[in-house]
Motif scaffolding. Structure first.
Motif, PDB file in Angstrom:
ATOM      1  N   HIS A 207      49.964  26.340  37.252  1.00  0.00           N
ATOM      2  CA  HIS A 207      50.669  26.282  38.538  1.00  0.00           C
ATOM      3  C   HIS A 207      52.010  25.569  38.408  1.00  0.00           C
ATOM      4  O   HIS A 207      53.021  26.038  38.936  1.00  0.00           O
TER       5      HIS A 207
ATOM      6  N   ASP B 266      44.334  34.514  39.012  1.00  0.00           N
ATOM      7  CA  ASP B 266      45.523  34.726  39.835  1.00  0.00           C
ATOM      8  C   ASP B 266      45.136  35.002  41.280  1.00  0.00           C
ATOM      9  O   ASP B 266      45.725  34.457  42.212  1.00  0.00           O
ATOM     10  N   LYS B 267      44.132  35.842  41.474  1.00  0.00           N
ATOM     11  CA  LYS B 267      43.704  36.168  42.834  1.00  0.00           C
ATOM     12  C   LYS B 267      43.131  34.938  43.540  1.00  0.00           C
ATOM     13  O   LYS B 267      43.406  34.704  44.723  1.00  0.00           O
TER      14      LYS B 267
ATOM     15  N   GLN C  47      45.927  32.579  44.538  1.00  0.00           N
ATOM     16  CA  GLN C  47      46.763  33.095  45.625  1.00  0.00           C
ATOM     17  C   GLN C  47      46.001  33.231  46.935  1.00  0.00           C
ATOM     18  O   GLN C  47      46.613  33.463  47.977  1.00  0.00           O
TER      19      GLN C  47
ATOM     20  N   ARG D 260      46.588  43.036  41.644  1.00  0.00           N
ATOM     21  CA  ARG D 260      46.901  41.969  42.587  1.00  0.00           C
ATOM     22  C   ARG D 260      46.867  42.427  44.037  1.00  0.00           C
ATOM     23  O   ARG D 260      46.316  41.761  44.901  1.00  0.00           O
TER      24      ARG D 260
END
Length: 732
Positions: free
Chosen positions: A135, A151-152, A155, A399
């Motif tokens: 991060h 990543d998911k 986010q 994504r």
């Protein structure tokens, strides 16, 4: 029947038929009833081997047979009566000596238990620390690339603390380090585990249990292996603390010392993470501010001047690409939809994705500008980050799974209900973040007054898909690399991530003297992809200093330096090297460096595309040959690999080693996957490229600067233009 009582000062404190404690002596009671008194300092002691109240066969007490307490074992009976002992009256009996109070037994964690707990706490901290590093410093972790579960999760709404925008990875790292510090404090005190330590670990385990539940409920998206590792380690740590010995000292059991240590450590770690994050953000802000200043200056230079000459794809020196179906150099630069006047002083165009958070934030800035300035227009175009409707997005990038349907829903509203319908759906999609279920879509359509069945038919029709692909093609033509991509009066707004970047750019333009001319989108002519990519290389920072790299061809003081990161068992690396050879042939002023980035996890933990294990075979063979025979060995193996890519195998390289006179046993030893020296060299190259925020192969650096698009998406070989310009600018 003998009676016993324990006098003050003797441990035990209650009548017992067992032997008195050491240091207590037995004396007759003053009542003369033949009983015995357990009194500190008494002269009548029980010798070892004579238990008070023990009976002989037949049930008779030993003391009744003349063996008083204090007499010897039965073998002593023949020695005659014991010498008389003077009686001591109770009044002259010496005062009992005070006995030191025995310490409360301790049950501190053993060294093994402590070590195990510390290992689990630090393991959880390490897993969280890797996510925190990703991060803050954008470290590319294996398996945590774009569209990955990590990543998911990062986010998602579960990736940050609500209302604080504080990453959960920061919280986890600070907590686990705090627990490790508290655990050390417990061990050093050696008084057992206090209740505060147990309740802190129980709280941490409860939080881990919540996040594990979230991951299980969203197993298709959020199963991040680093998150799972941290939670498992936390559960194990909590188990160790729970089963470690409890403190038996009431004061120690209530001790707040572990909580104080944990709180102080947590605060320090959180502060350190905040400072690090602030530093990185400050650096990014400075960069964005510089880019924004440069962009607004370019807008000012262009303002009031004649429209720039249309850029023609392939006009830069080098091989011309195949003719495009659409001449974007002459296409009006605007989308199908517009808010604001057609003729405007400031014209904003944005390529966006409804599931892109930055796009939605910039959309809010633009809406504020439109309300404040009626002479500004806004036109959105779509670039969904989803391969279902965007051929430029890799299939593995998952994504934005609903991005295509969101864009197609907006276009369906336009087809059925015109501009008013489009903007209604646009605003609804912005509010929903581009994500919706079938039920939510049905509810939303009812709120907007759209008929569900007909709307869905149009949304799923080829017409909406074709519209999205038209926008994608336009974005490719102007060199889009990410969303959002924003243009103001035809000039790309670099530094859009700066605070209120759009509003500041608009206010800057409107404040110019003379003010910008009222015009339509036909005057806006942004440079096309080739020129943009050339400009990107010119502006790029120097990643690789001159003279770096283990294996190089050419003089150390060469005018031009080229670094190729590649996979020698990958076709695209072969293409890149072939183009570089065209430039290097016959020259003695070029230094060429090759570095490994094999696309297989066996030797590259940063590889996201696992192609062929022979990629690692080739990399190990080159490094082994270089270690044994130096530059001659490395480059001989390099050239032969290039010339015989289809024949690469262990047998191929073993035969080549014998041909060069390299001891086969030594060569084979160095090419083994477990050879730490060889693997460390390959890992060093891979880690360096990943440190630049790059993964994959090939990547080309010219004069230390990345040529991000050495071959454009349209197939144009931009590397020739970069090399020609580098050659022209390098001092002779």
């Amino acid at each position: 029947m003998h009676q016993f009582r324990v006098m003050a000062g003797c441990p035990g404190g209650s009548p017992s038929p067992g032997p008195p404690e050491e240091g207590c002596r037995i004396a007759e009671t003053p009542d003369g009833d033949g009983g015995w008194d357990v009194t500190p300092g008494s002269t009548n002691s029980i010798r070892e081997g004579h238990k008070v109240g023990q009976h002989r066969k037949g049930g008779r007490n030993r003391n009744r047979q003349g063996n008083r307490a204090g007499s010897s074992a039965p073998a002593d009976q023949g020695r005659g009566p014991a010498a008389p002992r003077p009686e001591t009256s109770p009044s002259r009996r010496p005062a009992p000596a005070p006995m030191p109070r025995e310490a409360t037994p301790s049950s501190a964690p053993t060294v093994g238990m402590f070590s195990l707990g510390l290992l689990f706490a630090l393991s959880a901290a390490t897993a969280s620390g890797l996510l925190a590093a990703q991060h803050v410093w954008r470290v590319l972790l294996p398996g945590c690339g774009p569209g990955s579960a990590c990543d998911k999760a990062a986010q998602s709404v579960f990736g940050k603390l609500p209302g604080l925008n504080w990453p959960v990875s920061f919280l986890g790292l600070a907590f686990f380090v705090a627990m490790a510090a508290a655990w050390i404090a417990v061990f050093l005190r050696r008084s057992g585990v206090p209740a505060t330590m147990r309740w802190m670990t129980r709280l941490g385990a409860a939080v881990s249990l919540f996040y594990v539940g979230v991951m299980i409920a969203n197993s298709a998206d959020y199963l991040c292996k680093y998150c799972i590792a941290s939670h498992i380690a936390n559960f194990l740590f909590a188990g160790v603390v729970e089963f470690a010995g409890r403190s038996r000292d009431p004061a120690a059991a209530r001790s707040l010392r572990p909580a104080a240590v944990a709180a102080a450590t947590f605060a320090l770690m959180s502060a350190a993470l905040g400072v690090a994050d602030f530093g990185v953000r400050s650096s990014a802000t400075e960069k964005a501010e510089a880019q924004l200043k440069d962009s607004t200056a370019q807008m000012a230079r262009q303002q009031g001047s004649a429209a720039p000459a249309p850029a023609v794809e392939g006009s830069v020196a080098g091989p011309a690409p195949a003719p495009a179906a659409v001449d974007y150099s002459r296409k009006v630069f605007t989308g199908r939809h517009r808010r604001g006047p057609e003729q405007a002083a400031v014209r904003i165009v944005i390529f966006m994705d409804y599931q892109c958070g930055d796009c939605r934030r910039k959309e809010a800035e633009i809406e504020a500008v439109l309300k404040a300035h009626p002479n500004v227009s806004f036109s959105p175009m779509f670039f969904p980050m989803n391969a279902d409707c965007n051929p430029l997005v890799p299939e593995f990038d998952k994504r934005h799974m609903n991005a295509c349907w969101a864009a197609r829903a907006a276009e369906a509203a336009s087809i059925l209900h015109g501009e008013e319908g489009f903007w209604k759906m646009h605003d609804w999609l912005i509010a929903k973040g581009g994500s919706f279920t079938d039920a939510e879509l049905a509810e939303g359509l009812a709120q907007l007054g759209f008929e569900y069945t007909r709307f869905v038919q149009v949304m799923q029709s080829p017409q909406t898909l074709e519209r999205i692909r038209e926008d994608v093609a336009f974005a490719e033509a102007v060199g889009l690399q990410q969303t959002p991509m924003i243009f103001v009066n035809g000039v790309e707004l670099r530094g859009w991530s700066a605070e209120d970047a759009v509003g500041r750019a608009v206010r800057f333009l409107l404040g110019q003297n003379p003010p910008p001319s009222i015009a339509g989108p036909e005057v806006d002519r942004p440079p096309l992809a080739n020129e943009k990519f050339m400009e990107d290389w010119r502006r790029a920072r120097v990643f690789i200093p001159p003279g770096a790299g283990r294996w190089a061809r050419g003089p150390d003081n060469a005018r031009i330096e080229i670094v190729l990161y590649g996979d020698l068992h990958q076709d695209l690396t072969m293409v890149a090297y072939a183009e570089l050879q065209k430039f290097m042939a016959g020259r003695n002023d070029v230094r060429f460096v090759f570095r490994h980035f094999p696309l297989h996890e066996e030797c590259n933990i940063f590889a996201e595309l696992y192609k062929d294990v022979l990629s690692c075979t080739a990399a190990r063979a080159l490094e082994a040959a270089g270690a044994i025979r130096g530059a001659e060995g490395f480059w001989t193996f390099f050239d032969r690999t290039i010339a015989n890519q289809a024949s690469v195998s262990d047998q191929f390289y073993n035969a080549l080693a014998l041909e060069m006179g390299i001891p086969l046993e030594q060569f084979v030893l160095r090419t083994q996957p477990k050879n730490q020296e060889t693997m460390a060299l390959i890992h060093s190259d891979c880690e360096t490229l990943a440190g630049f925020g790059l993964r994959g192969a090939p990547y080309i650096f010219v004069q230390g600067k990345l040529v991000a698009n050495w071959r454009t998406p349209s197939g144009y070989l931009l590397i020739h233009d970069v090399l020609r310009e580098a050659d022209a600018q390098a001092p002779r």
